[in-house]
Design a protein around this motif. Structure first.
Motif, PDB file in Angstrom:
ATOM      1  N   ARG A   1       0.838  -1.206   0.000  1.00 21.04           N
ATOM      2  CA  ARG A   1       0.000   0.000   0.000  1.00 21.04           C
ATOM      3  C   ARG A   1       0.865   1.245   0.000  1.00 21.04           C
ATOM      4  O   ARG A   1       1.838   1.344   0.746  1.00 21.04           O
ATOM      5  CB  ARG A   1      -0.899  -0.002   1.230  1.00 21.04           C
ATOM      6  CG  ARG A   1      -1.854   1.186   1.295  1.00 21.04           C
ATOM      7  CD  ARG A   1      -2.885   0.964   2.368  1.00 21.04           C
ATOM      8  NE  ARG A   1      -3.883   2.010   2.386  1.00 21.04           N
ATOM      9  CZ  ARG A   1      -5.066   1.902   2.943  1.00 21.04           C
ATOM     10  NH1 ARG A   1      -5.398   0.771   3.559  1.00 21.04           N
ATOM     11  NH2 ARG A   1      -5.933   2.885   2.932  1.00 21.04           N
ATOM     12  N   SER A   2       0.514   2.179  -0.845  1.00 19.98           N
ATOM     13  CA  SER A   2       1.240   3.441  -0.918  1.00 19.98           C
ATOM     14  C   SER A   2       0.664   4.431   0.079  1.00 19.98           C
ATOM     15  O   SER A   2      -0.542   4.466   0.312  1.00 19.98           O
ATOM     16  CB  SER A   2       1.143   4.017  -2.328  1.00 19.98           C
ATOM     17  OG  SER A   2       1.676   5.321  -2.376  1.00 19.98           O
ATOM     18  N   GLU A   3       1.531   5.225   0.660  1.00 19.97           N
ATOM     19  CA  GLU A   3       1.083   6.268   1.587  1.00 19.97           C
ATOM     20  C   GLU A   3       0.959   7.617   0.892  1.00 19.97           C
ATOM     21  O   GLU A   3       0.732   8.639   1.524  1.00 19.97           O
ATOM     22  CB  GLU A   3       2.074   6.376   2.751  1.00 19.97           C
ATOM     23  CG  GLU A   3       2.166   5.123   3.617  1.00 19.97           C
ATOM     24  CD  GLU A   3       0.831   4.726   4.220  1.00 19.97           C
ATOM     25  OE1 GLU A   3       0.054   5.627   4.611  1.00 19.97           O
ATOM     26  OE2 GLU A   3       0.551   3.512   4.272  1.00 19.97           O
ATOM     27  N   GLU A   4       1.119   7.614  -0.423  1.00 19.52           N
ATOM     28  CA  GLU A   4       1.033   8.833  -1.206  1.00 19.52           C
ATOM     29  C   GLU A   4      -0.386   9.403  -1.162  1.00 19.52           C
ATOM     30  O   GLU A   4      -1.361   8.654  -1.175  1.00 19.52           O
ATOM     31  CB  GLU A   4       1.425   8.524  -2.656  1.00 19.52           C
ATOM     32  CG  GLU A   4       1.489   9.733  -3.552  1.00 19.52           C
ATOM     33  CD  GLU A   4       1.885   9.353  -4.979  1.00 19.52           C
ATOM     34  OE1 GLU A   4       1.881  10.243  -5.845  1.00 19.52           O
ATOM     35  OE2 GLU A   4       2.180   8.156  -5.213  1.00 19.52           O
ATOM     36  N   LYS A   5      -0.487  10.707  -1.103  1.00 19.06           N
ATOM     37  CA  LYS A   5      -1.794  11.358  -1.072  1.00 19.06           C
ATOM     38  C   LYS A   5      -2.490  11.164  -2.412  1.00 19.06           C
ATOM     39  O   LYS A   5      -1.905  11.341  -3.477  1.00 19.06           O
ATOM     40  CB  LYS A   5      -1.633  12.853  -0.780  1.00 19.06           C
ATOM     41  CG  LYS A   5      -2.956  13.562  -0.524  1.00 19.06           C
ATOM     42  CD  LYS A   5      -2.737  15.005  -0.097  1.00 19.06           C
ATOM     43  CE  LYS A   5      -4.062  15.689   0.171  1.00 19.06           C
ATOM     44  NZ  LYS A   5      -3.891  17.109   0.575  1.00 19.06           N
ATOM     45  N   ASN A   6      -3.763  10.809  -2.353  1.00 22.79           N
ATOM     46  CA  ASN A   6      -4.494  10.469  -3.572  1.00 22.79           C
ATOM     47  C   ASN A   6      -4.854  11.706  -4.401  1.00 22.79           C
ATOM     48  O   ASN A   6      -5.434  12.660  -3.897  1.00 22.79           O
ATOM     49  CB  ASN A   6      -5.769   9.709  -3.222  1.00 22.79           C
ATOM     50  CG  ASN A   6      -5.477   8.331  -2.666  1.00 22.79           C
ATOM     51  OD1 ASN A   6      -4.573   7.656  -3.145  1.00 22.79           O
ATOM     52  ND2 ASN A   6      -6.230   7.905  -1.662  1.00 22.79           N
ATOM     53  N   LYS A   7      -4.489  11.652  -5.679  1.00 24.55           N
ATOM     54  CA  LYS A   7      -4.867  12.664  -6.657  1.00 24.55           C
ATOM     55  C   LYS A   7      -5.424  11.930  -7.873  1.00 24.55           C
ATOM     56  O   LYS A   7      -4.765  11.071  -8.448  1.00 24.55           O
ATOM     57  CB  LYS A   7      -3.637  13.495  -7.072  1.00 24.55           C
ATOM     58  CG  LYS A   7      -3.110  14.415  -5.982  1.00 24.55           C
ATOM     59  CD  LYS A   7      -1.807  15.070  -6.439  1.00 24.55           C
ATOM     60  CE  LYS A   7      -2.016  15.887  -7.701  1.00 24.55           C
ATOM     61  NZ  LYS A   7      -0.738  16.498  -8.190  1.00 24.55           N
ATOM     62  N   VAL A   8      -6.649  12.285  -8.249  1.00 27.58           N
ATOM     63  CA  VAL A   8      -7.357  11.536  -9.289  1.00 27.58           C
ATOM     64  C   VAL A   8      -7.424  12.339 -10.582  1.00 27.58           C
ATOM     65  O   VAL A   8      -7.748  13.528 -10.560  1.00 27.58           O
ATOM     66  CB  VAL A   8      -8.792  11.180  -8.850  1.00 27.58           C
ATOM     67  CG1 VAL A   8      -9.470  10.298  -9.888  1.00 27.58           C
ATOM     68  CG2 VAL A   8      -8.788  10.510  -7.491  1.00 27.58           C
ATOM     69  N   LEU A   9      -7.115  11.666 -11.699  1.00 25.41           N
ATOM     70  CA  LEU A   9      -7.374  12.238 -13.015  1.00 25.41           C
ATOM     71  C   LEU A   9      -8.583  11.511 -13.590  1.00 25.41           C
ATOM     72  O   LEU A   9      -8.558  10.296 -13.798  1.00 25.41           O
ATOM     73  CB  LEU A   9      -6.171  12.055 -13.948  1.00 25.41           C
ATOM     74  CG  LEU A   9      -6.398  12.544 -15.398  1.00 25.41           C
ATOM     75  CD1 LEU A   9      -6.570  14.065 -15.429  1.00 25.41           C
ATOM     76  CD2 LEU A   9      -5.257  12.114 -16.309  1.00 25.41           C
ATOM     77  N   GLY A  10      -9.665  12.248 -13.832  1.00 28.24           N
ATOM     78  CA  GLY A  10     -10.872  11.660 -14.391  1.00 28.24           C
ATOM     79  C   GLY A  10     -11.021  12.015 -15.855  1.00 28.24           C
ATOM     80  O   GLY A  10     -10.837  13.171 -16.246  1.00 28.24           O
TER      81      GLY A  10
ATOM     82  N   ASP B   1     -16.212  13.943  -4.160  1.00 24.39           N
ATOM     83  CA  ASP B   1     -15.647  13.081  -3.115  1.00 24.39           C
ATOM     84  C   ASP B   1     -14.123  12.996  -3.114  1.00 24.39           C
ATOM     85  O   ASP B   1     -13.529  12.570  -2.114  1.00 24.39           O
ATOM     86  CB  ASP B   1     -16.207  11.657  -3.255  1.00 24.39           C
ATOM     87  CG  ASP B   1     -17.707  11.610  -2.981  1.00 24.39           C
ATOM     88  OD1 ASP B   1     -18.153  12.363  -2.092  1.00 24.39           O
ATOM     89  OD2 ASP B   1     -18.416  10.831  -3.652  1.00 24.39           O
ATOM     90  N   MET B   2     -13.488  13.371  -4.212  1.00 24.43           N
ATOM     91  CA  MET B   2     -12.049  13.162  -4.307  1.00 24.43           C
ATOM     92  C   MET B   2     -11.329  14.430  -4.740  1.00 24.43           C
ATOM     93  O   MET B   2     -11.914  15.326  -5.348  1.00 24.43           O
ATOM     94  CB  MET B   2     -11.743  12.042  -5.318  1.00 24.43           C
ATOM     95  CG  MET B   2     -12.394  10.692  -5.021  1.00 24.43           C
ATOM     96  SD  MET B   2     -11.805   9.925  -3.484  1.00 24.43           S
ATOM     97  CE  MET B   2     -10.104   9.612  -3.922  1.00 24.43           C
ATOM     98  N   ASN B   3     -10.036  14.470  -4.442  1.00 22.29           N
ATOM     99  CA  ASN B   3      -9.161  15.530  -4.940  1.00 22.29           C
ATOM    100  C   ASN B   3      -8.859  15.198  -6.397  1.00 22.29           C
ATOM    101  O   ASN B   3      -7.990  14.376  -6.694  1.00 22.29           O
ATOM    102  CB  ASN B   3      -7.868  15.584  -4.118  1.00 22.29           C
ATOM    103  CG  ASN B   3      -6.888  16.601  -4.647  1.00 22.29           C
ATOM    104  OD1 ASN B   3      -7.254  17.509  -5.389  1.00 22.29           O
ATOM    105  ND2 ASN B   3      -5.619  16.442  -4.289  1.00 22.29           N
ATOM    106  N   SER B   4      -9.584  15.817  -7.318  1.00 19.49           N
ATOM    107  CA  SER B   4      -9.540  15.338  -8.697  1.00 19.49           C
ATOM    108  C   SER B   4      -9.424  16.466  -9.708  1.00 19.49           C
ATOM    109  O   SER B   4      -9.785  17.614  -9.461  1.00 19.49           O
ATOM    110  CB  SER B   4     -10.787  14.517  -9.006  1.00 19.49           C
ATOM    111  OG  SER B   4     -11.957  15.283  -8.806  1.00 19.49           O
ATOM    112  N   THR B   5      -8.890  16.088 -10.863  1.00 16.59           N
ATOM    113  CA  THR B   5      -8.875  16.934 -12.056  1.00 16.59           C
ATOM    114  C   THR B   5      -9.658  16.198 -13.130  1.00 16.59           C
ATOM    115  O   THR B   5      -9.407  15.011 -13.376  1.00 16.59           O
ATOM    116  CB  THR B   5      -7.438  17.178 -12.544  1.00 16.59           C
ATOM    117  OG1 THR B   5      -6.711  17.866 -11.517  1.00 16.59           O
ATOM    118  CG2 THR B   5      -7.428  18.017 -13.817  1.00 16.59           C
TER     119      THR B   5
END
Length: 906
Positions: free
Chosen positions: A678-687, A712-716
């Motif tokens: 599991r990664s501890e990296e902060k989630n950034k979503v590309l949609g 719901d997500m930190n997304s672009t």
């Protein structure tokens, strides 16, 4: 044809004998430098005027350099002439040492041409002495030298590309063979050389035959037979190959007619003609006739002054196969030993060869497998099989393209099944658990070999980030996949022949470069082999994940299931009966359309429970999680929608789906599961949401999906016209979660699997060419887990494309999904994911919430609507958010306070 546990007559290692010009490379056609013209002479004289007093010294220096250059050129030719007068393996070694010295000193065009001729001869003689892989190396070196210098006076097709293409075919490098042969066919057409062109067609038909493209082979052979410029010998070879391909598709009478005519008129009295006649005799169960034909083939071969040890060894091996069909074990063993000792003349009688004695020659595969098949001692049989695996690995190292490697590993898959069968039978008799573990290792080593190899390369690079050699290999691999993608696109769009040929030429050059780099890496990191993961490592991972693993190995007639817990391991063998096959196919086809299950709910519930029983999943005990490693057609099964009990209800919410009993995760191999983290990296979503507004392909509920993701997500988000392929390629490396809500297809026999953007389609090989490392890829589209099923390797799907590109975890679909229900599932998925940051947990919860949602009609709760998406990856636990932790601590303190106050009162 007689069938049995051993590979049948005319095995995959036995390519057609191709017609090719592989004679000694002559010294004719050596170019000489032309004298300068008059004006050039005057200009040279004027430029030397200031240096007249140094002219004698200059003349002496120039003359000495000229003589040295001339001497080097003559030395190369003289060394070659001396060797040809007395060719032997010892002298061949000496000539190769000389070549290395010559290579470091050549500078002029004439010297390089002499070196090219020498290298072609080294390829020819290495092949004559049975050193196939060395021959390939020399021919490849010659081809590279030719490409760098463009020697127009040398016939590179006749003396290099023809034998090189044939050797690629012999060693199973069919992708390289096809591109090389097409290359010299193109050169022959440019040079208006019909004889060479026909030779190319003959050899190309051999490649098509050995890759199962019999109809394509027949098509080009029949067309070429209409060519009035073909020679008598070429016509005979074309007819021989035509007969072989007709035989392969079951047109035995037509094949027999061609063979009979050839033997009667004496046009094709050759070893290959008699071997073809033997095949037909076997088909008719006339084994005595087949034996006689093979003995005639042996006599015809011995009368050929240029026959090789390999050809004779292959013939002995084919005789052994014929004996084994008749259960003549003693005769079969004798022929196999003759074959082995022909390839290894220094091997003592009845001695088991050591790995160091073997080399990259595919005749060994059939011989060693045959000896293993005959052996009654388990350990000796497995030693023979392991030696065969070793030779297969040597051959595989020479392959670069995925297609070639996947074709090559098919035989390893069959070999693994034979080893598993031996170990299972002995385990049943002895109860020795170590035999079961060894069987598991054989299963694991033949599963997703190409994908696992790519992941191993990435892992090695991650350990040595500054290694320019490893970086170069990755760049070349991506470039190769991009070129293959261009080739596929050009073929699909019926691009110009010139464009297709240019891409093929580039692929050939890239192959040589990639092969050189791979060899350097193998020398630098010899310990890096694709080894299987220890069972103890898997069990420790299962303990941490509170899980149990179901590991499937789909054989030809048997399904093996390894059930592994944190402390135990079981192995079950299940015959693949007609009943089981029908239940499996009925279940898979239940999801062909949205209405199929609803049209006959009782049939579905019966099938779903029957398959659950057939796979013996009831023995999973009460563990929290299940890990499924599917295989074969099980790759297309949604296990969550299986039923754990019989039921008469037609209310889907009340049905005992497996998803209600356990959380399920899938993976491609046990090793990939064991190595998941599991990664501890902060989630950034590309949609990516093309939507396809105002078209027949519009995904109107995809907009709802985008709103959920944005909320719901930190997304672009790349919406509508912004959802271009170029924008995705540019943005994707910056995000650790990629979400693609679009159309996709599993492809067909012509078009590979693909995924759509607003402006273009991305085909599978373009996905392979990407360098992405997302923690999670969510493929919210149809059939993203569907593709051409390659035995052992799995489905050639869009999902696999992202895996190959570097994705760690994936969520993808197994059939054509519904737009609305997908949006609802994804809404639940991301609401859960925002809280727990676990794709594994969120996928499970989204399905349960869908079934429990009172706003969704009963019809829309059919498994078709909610069970398509499967999660491949690690079993990460749900994270507890900071706010939840505060509430939990607060409640705990409150309870303690109340308890303490009550005690004080009492």
């Amino acid at each position: 044809m007689v069938s049995g546990s051993f590979s049948g007559f005319w095995a995959s290692h036995s390519p057609l004998s191709p017609l090719a010009s592989e004679g000694v490379v002559g010294l004719s056609g050596v170019a000489t430098s032309l004298p300068a013209n008059g004006s050039q002479g005057r200009e040279l004289q004027q430029s030397l005027n200031p240096l007249r007093r140094f002219l004698p010294l200059i003349i002496i220096l120039f003359a000495s350099q000229f003589l040295l250059a001339q001497q080097l050129e003559e030395n190369i030719y003289n060394s070659l002439d001396q060797f040809i007068e007395n060719p032997s393996e010892e002298n061949l070694e000496m000539l190769q040492i000389k070549e290395a010295t010559f290579e470091t000193n050549v500078t002029s065009e004439e010297e390089k041409l002499a070196l090219l001729i020498l290298d072609c001869n080294l390829g020819y003689y290495n092949n004559r002495f049975g050193r196939t892989q060395f021959a390939i190396d020399w021919y490849e070196k010659a081809w590279k030298l030719y490409e760098e210098n463009k020697f127009t006076t040398y016939d590179i097709s006749e003396f290099c590309l023809k034998p090189l293409g044939n050797l690629y075919t012999i060693t199973g490098a069919f992708t390289n063979a096809e591109s090389t042969i097409k290359q010299y066919i193109h050169l022959a057409e440019e040079a208006k050389n019909p004889i060479q062109r026909t030779s190319g067609v003959i050899n190309l038909s051999v490649v098509y035959h050995n890759t199962g493209n019999y109809q394509t082979a027949i098509l080009i052979l029949e067309k070429e037979l209409q060519n009035k410029t073909i020679t008598k010998s070429q016509k005979a070879a074309l007819e021989n190959n035509l007969a072989t391909n007709l035989f392969a598709i079951g047109k035995t009478d037509e094949a027999q007619e061609i063979i009979d005519r050839a033997i009667k008129n004496g046009s094709l009295i050759s070893a290959k003609a008699y071997k073809n006649a033997a095949q037909i005799a076997v088909r008719e169960n006339d084994f005595q006739k087949a034996e006689n034909y093979l003995f005639q083939a042996e006599r015809a071969l011995s009368q050929n002054p240029d026959f090789s040890a390999r050809e004779l060894a292959k013939l002995y091996q084919e005789q052994a196969q014929l004996y084994m069909m008749q259960q003549k074990d003693a005769e079969a063993n004798k022929s196999l030993q003759k074959s082995l000792h022909t390839l290894l003349p220094n091997l003592e009688k009845d001695q088991l060869p050591e790995a160091s004695m073997l080399y990259a020659e595919n005749t060994f595969l059939d011989v060693l497998d045959g000896l293993a098949h005959q052996e009654t001692d388990l350990e000796i049989a497995l030693q023979y099989f392991d030696l065969s695996f070793y030779v297969s690995q040597l051959l595989s190292r020479e392959l670069n393209s995925q297609e070639a490697k996947i074709l090559h590993q098919l035989d390893d898959r069959v070999r693994s099944e034979k080893c598993i069968a031996l170990l299972f039978d002995n385990y049943q008799n002895s109860g020795d658990d170590t035999l079961m573990e060894r069987a598991f290792n054989y299963a694991e080593r033949s599963k997703a070999v190409v994908l696992s190899e790519m992941q191993l390369k990435r892992s090695l690079l991650s350990q040595h980030l500054n290694d320019t050699l490893l970086q170069k290999e990755q760049q070349l691999i991506r470039k190769q996949e991009a070129l293959i993608n261009n080739l596929v696109r050009a073929q699909l769009s019926e691009g110009s022949k010139e464009d297709i040929n240019n891409i093929t030429f580039s692929l050939n050059s890239l192959h040589l470069e990639l092969k050189t780099v791979a060899k350097e890496i193998a020398l630098k990191y010899p310990e890096e082999e694709n080894t299987t993961v220890a069972i103890e490592t898997i069990q420790q991972k299962l303990l941490e994940d509170s899980a149990r693993m179901y590991y499937f190995f789909f054989g030809r007639e048997v399904l093996y299931t390894f059930r592994i817990s944190n402390a135990t391991m079981e192995l079950q063998k299940k015959p693949i009966t007609a009943k089981f096959s029908n239940i499996l196919l009925d279940y898979i086809h239940s999801f062909d359309t949205s209405s199929k299950i609803n049209d006959d709910i009782p049939k579905y519930t019966k099938t779903a429970f029957s398959l659950y029983q057939e796979l013996d999943l009831k023995n999973h005990s009460k563990v929290k999680n299940l890990v499924i490693i599917p295989d074969g057609l099980l790759n297309f099964v949604s296990f969550e929608a299986l039923l754990t009990e019989e039921t008469n209800t037609i209310n889907y919410s009340k049905m005992p789906f497996l998803v209600k009993a356990q959380s399920l995760a899938y993976n491609t191999t046990a090793g990939m599961y064991a190595n998941s983290s599991r990664s501890e990296e902060k989630n950034k979503v590309l949609g990516v949401f093309p939507v396809f507004y105002n078209t027949k392909s519009e995904l109107k509920f995809s907009v709802n999906e985008s709103e959920s993701l944005d909320r719901d997500m930190n997304s672009t988000l790349l919406m509508r016209e912004q959802a271009t392929k170029a924008n995705f390629l540019n943005e994707a490396p910056r995000y650790n979660i990629l979400h693609l809500s679009t159309h996709a297809s599993g492809g067909d026999f012509v078009i590979p699997a693909n995924i759509q953007f607003i402006d273009d389609v991305m085909l599978l090989h373009e996905l392979y060419s990407l360098d992405l490392h997302p923690e999670l890829v969510v493929l919210s589209a149809c059939e993203t887990g569907i593709g051409k099923l390659q035995k052992g390797e799995g489905a050639m799907s869009v999902a696999r494309g992202f895996q190959y590109a570097g994705a760690k975890n994936l969520l993808f679909s197994l059939w054509k999904v519904n737009d609305l229900s997908t949006a609802q599932l994804m809404d639940s998925f991301y609401k859960s994911f925002r809280k727990n940051e676990s794709a594994f947990v969120s996928n499970h919860l989204s399905k349960l919430k869908y079934l429990q949602n009172g706003d969704i009609s009963t019809i829309k709760k059919s498994p078709y609507y909610w069970s398509s998406f499967v999660y491949y990856g690690g079993l990460s636990e749900a994270k507890t958010s900071y706010n939840t932790l505060i509430v939990f601590v607060g409640l705990t303190l409150l309870v303690l306070f109340i308890v303490v106050m009550r005690k004080k009162r009492t």
